[in-house]
Write a protein that holds these residues in place. Structure first.
Motif, short mmCIF file in Angstrom:
data_model
loop_
_atom_site.label_atom_id
_atom_site.label_comp_id
_atom_site.label_asym_id
_atom_site.label_seq_id
_atom_site.Cartn_x
_atom_site.Cartn_y
_atom_site.Cartn_z
N UNK A 138 -19.04 -58.43 -53.99
CA UNK A 138 -17.96 -58.51 -54.97
C UNK A 138 -18.49 -58.65 -56.39
N UNK A 139 -19.49 -59.51 -56.56
CA UNK A 139 -20.02 -59.73 -57.90
C UNK A 139 -20.70 -58.48 -58.42
N UNK A 140 -21.48 -57.84 -57.56
CA UNK A 140 -22.19 -56.64 -58.00
C UNK A 140 -21.20 -55.53 -58.32
N UNK A 141 -20.17 -55.41 -57.50
CA UNK A 141 -19.16 -54.40 -57.77
C UNK A 141 -18.59 -54.59 -59.17
N UNK A 142 -18.28 -55.83 -59.50
CA UNK A 142 -17.69 -56.06 -60.81
C UNK A 142 -18.71 -55.80 -61.91
N UNK A 143 -19.96 -56.10 -61.60
CA UNK A 143 -21.00 -55.85 -62.61
C UNK A 143 -21.14 -54.37 -62.92
N UNK A 144 -21.18 -53.57 -61.88
CA UNK A 144 -21.45 -52.15 -62.11
C UNK A 144 -20.18 -51.40 -62.47
N UNK A 145 -19.07 -52.06 -62.38
CA UNK A 145 -17.82 -51.41 -62.75
C UNK A 145 -17.11 -50.93 -61.50
N UNK A 146 -15.82 -50.82 -61.63
CA UNK A 146 -15.02 -50.56 -60.44
C UNK A 146 -15.40 -49.25 -59.75
N UNK A 147 -15.47 -48.20 -60.55
CA UNK A 147 -15.70 -46.89 -59.96
C UNK A 147 -17.01 -46.83 -59.19
N UNK A 148 -17.98 -47.58 -59.69
CA UNK A 148 -19.28 -47.50 -59.04
C UNK A 148 -19.26 -48.17 -57.68
N UNK B 18 -24.29 -53.35 -50.05
CA UNK B 18 -24.95 -54.22 -51.01
C UNK B 18 -26.23 -53.56 -51.51
N UNK B 19 -26.97 -52.97 -50.58
CA UNK B 19 -28.20 -52.29 -50.98
C UNK B 19 -27.89 -51.15 -51.95
N UNK B 20 -26.87 -50.44 -51.63
CA UNK B 20 -26.43 -49.34 -52.51
C UNK B 20 -26.11 -49.86 -53.90
N UNK B 21 -25.39 -50.97 -53.94
CA UNK B 21 -25.03 -51.56 -55.23
C UNK B 21 -26.28 -51.98 -55.99
N UNK B 22 -27.21 -52.55 -55.26
CA UNK B 22 -28.45 -52.96 -55.92
C UNK B 22 -29.16 -51.73 -56.46
N UNK B 23 -29.13 -50.64 -55.69
CA UNK B 23 -29.70 -49.40 -56.19
C UNK B 23 -29.05 -48.98 -57.49
N UNK B 123 -23.49 -56.70 -71.46
CA UNK B 123 -22.45 -55.76 -71.03
C UNK B 123 -21.93 -56.04 -69.63
N UNK B 124 -22.78 -55.89 -68.63
CA UNK B 124 -22.22 -56.01 -67.28
C UNK B 124 -21.94 -57.46 -66.91
N UNK B 125 -22.71 -58.36 -67.45
CA UNK B 125 -22.51 -59.75 -67.05
C UNK B 125 -21.33 -60.37 -67.77
N UNK B 126 -20.95 -59.77 -68.88
CA UNK B 126 -19.81 -60.30 -69.61
C UNK B 126 -18.55 -60.23 -68.77
N UNK B 127 -18.58 -59.33 -67.80
CA UNK B 127 -17.43 -59.19 -66.91
C UNK B 127 -17.23 -60.45 -66.07
#
Lengths: 161, 161
Positions: A138-148, B18-23, B123-127
């Motif tokens: 969930x946190x990573x999703x929000x970090x990378x943005x919804x679409x990602x 999760x791995x994908x997101x990390x990528x 940028x991303x962490x401000x979310x």
DNA sequence: CTACATATTTCATGATGTCAAGTAACCGGG
DNA sequence: CCCGGTTACTTGACATCATGAAATATGTAG
């Protein structure tokens, strides 16, 4: 913007530490990726391209877009993969200008083996419980943005293999 | 895909995502890093080395260790940074074999500016709210291992030389 | 002093990246 | 059909990054 009153809170220590941690994750990701590639005598770029093609054959130009580099660069990478029998160039029946890069049988095997030996997933994530992984997702999703959250890479729509 | 009920769930879809997101995070990290470096007409490697040296002058050998590459490689990178007046080689008074690479005034300025323009942090962490960042920090800490939470670069575990 | 180990550089080589120019093919308008 | 412009790929020249082997200079142990 955030919690503190300062106008430019760019040195918020918590954020800094998180960035630092992400840097560590990035470094480790690369180590594992290059190590996995090296096991098959591939460079990182070659492994990345082969992995892409193992999902779906692509025109050279699309590969360049995904790797964010010049198409002329891809020519060389595909040349080397082709010389090793892992990839072949096919004509695109719809457009004779286009060459589709497609993995050979051996290329597919190597790509599969590569994915498996890339245990970045299991090792560090095994530390986390299912709940924690959900939270991390969930946190990573929000970090990378919804679409990602849907497709990390335009290459990999919902159903990767 | 036999995700369900298998005991070796290496293809557990949650972990995969999760791995994908990390990528994705890794890719974005690099984009931003290279873009920030490019603003100063530096390559990624040069920016990394300059960033290292801005914390503390280092012998060539140590730089190679931190970057996990051959020392002969560092010679060229420092050469280019030195040619641009961002870094200088100093003798090590304690060991005349050693050359310490240290940033010049201008090098320090560039390094500082580089850190600032690297807004991957904000940028991303401000979310994320402060609580979420705390949570993310905890999860990442566990992922990378306990000790890595303390210092940036675990490349220096204990006494090396 | 001798022998070995270490730090850096140099050289050869290969992979990756950019950019500019060239070739082949598509496409639109005459 | 031909022309002009665009697109896809390749080629060439060049810079950077990376490795490995050999050379040089220095430190260190015996």
């Amino acid at each position: 913007m955030a919690t503190t009153s300062s106008r430019t809170q760019r040195t918020d220590p918590l954020t800094l530490e998180v960035v630092e941690l992400i840097g560590t994750v990035v470094a480790r990701y690369h180590e594992e990726y290059d190590a996995a590639a090296g096991k098959h005598a591939l460079t990182g770029a070659q492994a990345r391209v082969l992995g892409l093609l193992s999902l779906e054959p692509l025109p050279m130009r699309r590969i360049a877009q995904k790797l964010k580099c010049e198409p002329s660069n891809i020519t060389g990478i595909i040349d080397r993969l082709e010389a090793r029998g892992l990839v072949e160039r096919r004509p695109d029946p719809a457009d004779r200008r286009v060459k589709l890069a497609a993995p050979t049988e051996e290329g597919l095997t190597v790509a599969r083996s590569l994915r498996e030996s890339l245990n970045f997933a299991r090792e560090p994530l095994a530390e986390l419980s299912r709940e924690e992984r959900l939270s991390l997702r969930g946190l990573l999703r929000r970090m990378v943005g919804e679409d990602a959250g849907l497709l990390a890479d335009p290459a990999t729509p919902a159903g990767y293999d």
